[in-house]
Design a protein around this motif. Structure first.
Motif, mmCIF file in Angstrom:
data_model
loop_
_atom_site.group_PDB
_atom_site.id
_atom_site.type_symbol
_atom_site.label_atom_id
_atom_site.label_comp_id
_atom_site.label_asym_id
_atom_site.label_seq_id
_atom_site.Cartn_x
_atom_site.Cartn_y
_atom_site.Cartn_z
ATOM 1 N N VAL A 217 77.322 54.174 112.300
ATOM 2 C CA VAL A 217 77.072 53.976 110.867
ATOM 3 C C VAL A 217 76.372 52.651 110.605
ATOM 4 O O VAL A 217 75.910 52.400 109.499
ATOM 5 C CB VAL A 217 78.367 54.020 110.030
ATOM 6 C CG1 VAL A 217 78.915 55.423 109.950
ATOM 7 C CG2 VAL A 217 79.409 53.068 110.561
ATOM 8 N N LEU A 242 72.459 61.666 106.726
ATOM 9 C CA LEU A 242 73.378 60.524 106.752
ATOM 10 C C LEU A 242 72.740 59.301 107.413
ATOM 11 O O LEU A 242 72.730 58.207 106.850
ATOM 12 C CB LEU A 242 74.665 60.913 107.504
ATOM 13 C CG LEU A 242 75.622 59.755 107.803
ATOM 14 C CD1 LEU A 242 76.184 59.181 106.520
ATOM 15 C CD2 LEU A 242 76.781 60.202 108.691
ATOM 16 N N SER A 245 69.803 57.683 105.532
ATOM 17 C CA SER A 245 70.204 57.004 104.297
ATOM 18 C C SER A 245 70.907 55.686 104.614
ATOM 19 O O SER A 245 70.661 54.679 103.948
ATOM 20 C CB SER A 245 71.064 57.909 103.413
ATOM 21 O OG SER A 245 72.162 58.379 104.118
ATOM 22 N N LEU A 246 71.742 55.673 105.643
ATOM 23 C CA LEU A 246 72.401 54.417 106.020
ATOM 24 C C LEU A 246 71.371 53.406 106.509
ATOM 25 O O LEU A 246 71.388 52.237 106.121
ATOM 26 C CB LEU A 246 73.430 54.673 107.128
ATOM 27 C CG LEU A 246 74.694 55.430 106.722
ATOM 28 C CD1 LEU A 246 75.494 55.824 107.951
ATOM 29 C CD2 LEU A 246 75.559 54.593 105.792
ATOM 30 N N ASN A 249 69.184 52.075 103.556
ATOM 31 C CA ASN A 249 69.932 51.165 102.675
ATOM 32 C C ASN A 249 70.191 49.825 103.353
ATOM 33 O O ASN A 249 70.050 48.770 102.733
ATOM 34 C CB ASN A 249 71.263 51.794 102.262
ATOM 35 C CG ASN A 249 71.091 52.767 101.101
ATOM 36 O OD1 ASN A 249 70.131 52.669 100.335
ATOM 37 N ND2 ASN A 249 72.001 53.709 100.968
#
Lengths: 391, 291
Positions: A217, A242, A245-246, A249
């Motif tokens: 993550v 996922l 997007s991590l 960001n």
């Protein structure tokens, strides 16, 4: 002793009620029901793919059964979930569907990591499988021969990788690119390899392949690396939205302003909610454009019927697979797996959900001439830039 | 040079997260000598509580953190009462406690998938604070808060365990449960207190995670890394958990930055094996244990 009896009785009651539920699903058609399997990820990180696919298929089959099912046979759906440990559970559930449930065909799975181990099983059992979300070369075995019972309705990596590499080099003017790569993920590594070979053939350079594990993550180490390389863009052939997007960001928080190039698996409305501003200006290639007005009605009805769920690309591919199966059964005038397989070999100009003119290449079992649409993320929305239809 | 410094800073901030979670593992292990694998599930549950507090109820970060902490405590107590205490009552082997914990984790993750769906949710972007620049390197404000937060919690925990009556009771139970019981300590009450503390830590970590990353049913998987961190530091040792977390965080980013991110996990698990080979109780763990 009493307690033990009580526990035993409880377990027995659970088993019996499950068995009764199975028996009740039979429907009231005059002919014997036939079973169709859907292999997908209903739990785990891929649940956003499997849950809407399952719901849409249930809705579709309920409608189909009202109209007589498949040649008068009511259809019973069997769901197989490989959400926990893909390689192991895909195989276990596939065996169960073949040996216990006696399915006439398997739809799905929604990922190459599940399709590859299942391909040999369906070949051996002679049960046709129509995968609806596996892009790597999973219809072809390691010796280059086609898997006789594996078909697909989505398109394949070499083509997508080539389109994206060309677009990145010629239209976006990228010369030096890094690739974010999920280790051990066939879709991702396949697409990354295809992109790399096409991109370097054009004269571009891949500066780094930033590897990561599927469960990671935190990508700040990779972001720091990419920042120090000063790349023009980062190619993200990830399996779900996922990771992009991590990554996006975290990169934004670290002050990095990357442009991203993404494969079709990342395509999801939710990406815009979670990381829309961080992905501004990025480019994504897809086979099905969810915002296409012709799907609006279906998607609206779906969300109304299943609050909290949205029909995505995989939902529509699943319906494609079901419609292809329905077509094959009608063409063969039989629900025998072997007859269905023979019909699938000849599929040409079939009207599916996302493709009005679907044909299968008998040499590779891949679809022929599937359109690729390139979109750009602008103001947290997917905007269509251009479409490619191979000749 | 700048890259090295930036990777170290990044490593420390990732290590801070591992440390926060590793302390939760260490605490339960030191008392019950089993690893609470339900930790990931509780972490996810509190993150979802924090998410709904901000989005549905429109709360700010601080009251939402409070909601997340409450959820963490409630879940933690529920797990203790339903999954662990009945087993301990029958003096089951610790192995069964561990299996029960894994079962609870799977249950929680699947329950969340069924109830909330598998989608990824993000907490409002304005809650994710910016980065501060220290010369040419930068560090996220949120990371800094987490690092300071972990340190403060740890000091408070240390004070509680060493200076308060209940703390001494907890340490007594950790040292020898049966003797502590004979001396009139209510072991069940002590274990409930420990699960409350663990719930508070998990709740804070869950909220922080939701802010830093996103909220989704399988997010608890990160606690595997925290487990490695607490093994490296010495299972059951609180300062060991923090040290293990920081070592793991820095090592991982350095490997990812200067060797290859492909080999990162190979090194994480490798260092764990090496530490266990030469120091079976971890870096700061003692053979006779505790806290």
């Amino acid at each position: 002793m009493k307690k033990r009896l009580l526990v035993l009785a409880l377990i027995l009651a659970m088993v019996l009620s499950a068995a009764a539920a199975c028996a009740n699903n039979g429907g009231s058609g005059s002919k014997a029901p036939v079973k169709v399997g859907l292999s997908t990820s209903i739990t785990g990180a891929g649940a956003f793919i499997g849950v809407p696919a399952k719901l849409a298929l249930e809705d579709y089959v309920a409608e189909l059964n009202k109209n007589g099912g498949l040649l008068g046979h009511p259809v019973e759906l069997v769901f197989a979930d490989y959400g926990g440990d893909v390689a192991v559970e895909a195989v276990t559930t596939c065996n169960r569907m073949i040996e216990q449930d006696k399915v006439i065909s398997i739809l799905g799975p929604h990922g190459s990591a599940a399709t590859i181990p299942m391909a040999n099983l369906v070949d051996a059992a002679k049960i046709p499988m129509i995968t609806s979300g596996s892009n790597s070369k999973c219809t072809i075995d390691e010796n280059g021969n086609v898997h006789p019972y594996v078909y697909r309705v989505c398109y394949i990596d070499p083509y997508l990788g080539d389109v994206l590499a060309n677009y990145a080099y010629n239209e976006m003017g990228c010369r030096e690119v890094a690739i974010l790569e999920t280790i051990g993920e066939p879709y991702c590594m396949g697409l990354a390899n295809n992109f790399e070979s096409s991109f370097t053939a054009l004269g571009g350079k891949i500066l780094s392949r930033l590897g990561h594990q599927n469960t990671d993550v935190d990508f700040r180490a990779q972001i720091t690396e990419a920042q120090s390389l000063n790349v023009d863009a980062i190619f993200m052939p990830c399996v779900t939205y996922l990771i992009p997007s991590l990554f996006a960001n975290q990169a934004k928080e670290m002050g990095a302003d990357f442009q991203y190039i993404m494969g079709d698996a990342v395509y999801n409305e939710e990406l815009m909610t979670v990381a829309g501003p961080a992905c501004e200006g990025s480019v994504i290639a897809v086979g099905v454009c969810e915002d296409d007005p012709s799907y609006a009605e279906f998607r609206k009805t779906f969300s109304e019927k299943h609050p909290g769920e949205t029909a995505n690309m995989y939902t529509m591919y699943t319906l494609d697979a079901m419609k292809l199966l329905e077509w094959a059964v009608n063409k063969a005038q039989s629900v025998e797996p072997q007859k269905i397989k023979e019909a699938l070999e000849t599929a040409a100009n079939v009207e599916l959900f996302t493709d009005k003119n679907f044909s299968i290449d008998p040499e590779t079992h891949d679809p022929l001439k599937k359109t690729v649409t390139i979109m750009e993320i602008t103001d947290s929305k997917y905007e269509i830039l251009t479409s490619f239809k191979p000749e | 040079m700048v890259k090295l410094l930036q990777q170290i800073i990044t490593g420390i901030s990732i290590g801070g997260i591992y440390a926060l979670l590793a302390v939760g593992y260490a605490l339960i292990f030191s008392i019950f000598q089993f690893t609470n694998f339900a930790f990931g599930g509780i972490l996810m549950g509190s993150a979802f509580a924090g998410y709904f507090a901000t989005t549905t109820l429109g709360m700010d970060a601080i009251p939402a953190t409070f909601v997340a902490v409450c959820a963490g405590v409630i879940l933690s107590i529920l797990v203790e009462l339903t999954a662990y205490r009945p087993l301990r009552k029958r003096s089951s082997s610790r192995l069964f406690l561990m299996i029960s914990a894994m079962g609870v984790n799977i249950l929680l993750v699947n329950l969340a998938t069924v109830t909330f769906g598998g989608n990824i949710r993000s907490l409002p972007a304005d809650m994710r604070m910016d980065a501060i620049k220290l010369g040419s390197v930068q560090m996220g404000v949120l990371d800094l808060i987490a690092l300071i937060g972990s340190a403060v919690i740890l000091i408070a925990l240390w004070g509680y365990l060493y200076k308060s009556r209940q703390g001494i009771a907890i340490r007594a139970v950790a040292n020898d449960t049966n003797t502590a019981r004979l001396m009139g300590i209510n072991v069940n009450k002590v274990s409930l207190t420990v699960f409350v503390i663990s719930g508070i830590l998990t709740g804070m970590a869950g909220m922080f995670f939701g802010l830093k990353y996103t909220v989704y049913p399988t997010m608890g998987i990160i606690s595997n890394k925290a487990f490695i961190a607490s093994v490296i530091g010495g299972l059951g040792s609180l300062p060991g958990a923090v040290l293990g977390g920081l070592i793991l965080g820095v090592l991982e980013t350095l490997i990812a930055g200067f060797v290859s991110s492909v080999y990162r996990d190979l090194f994480s698990f490798g260092i764990m094996i090496i530490v266990l080979m030469f120091m079976p109780n971890g870096l700061l763990g003692k053979s006779n244990d505790k806290l």
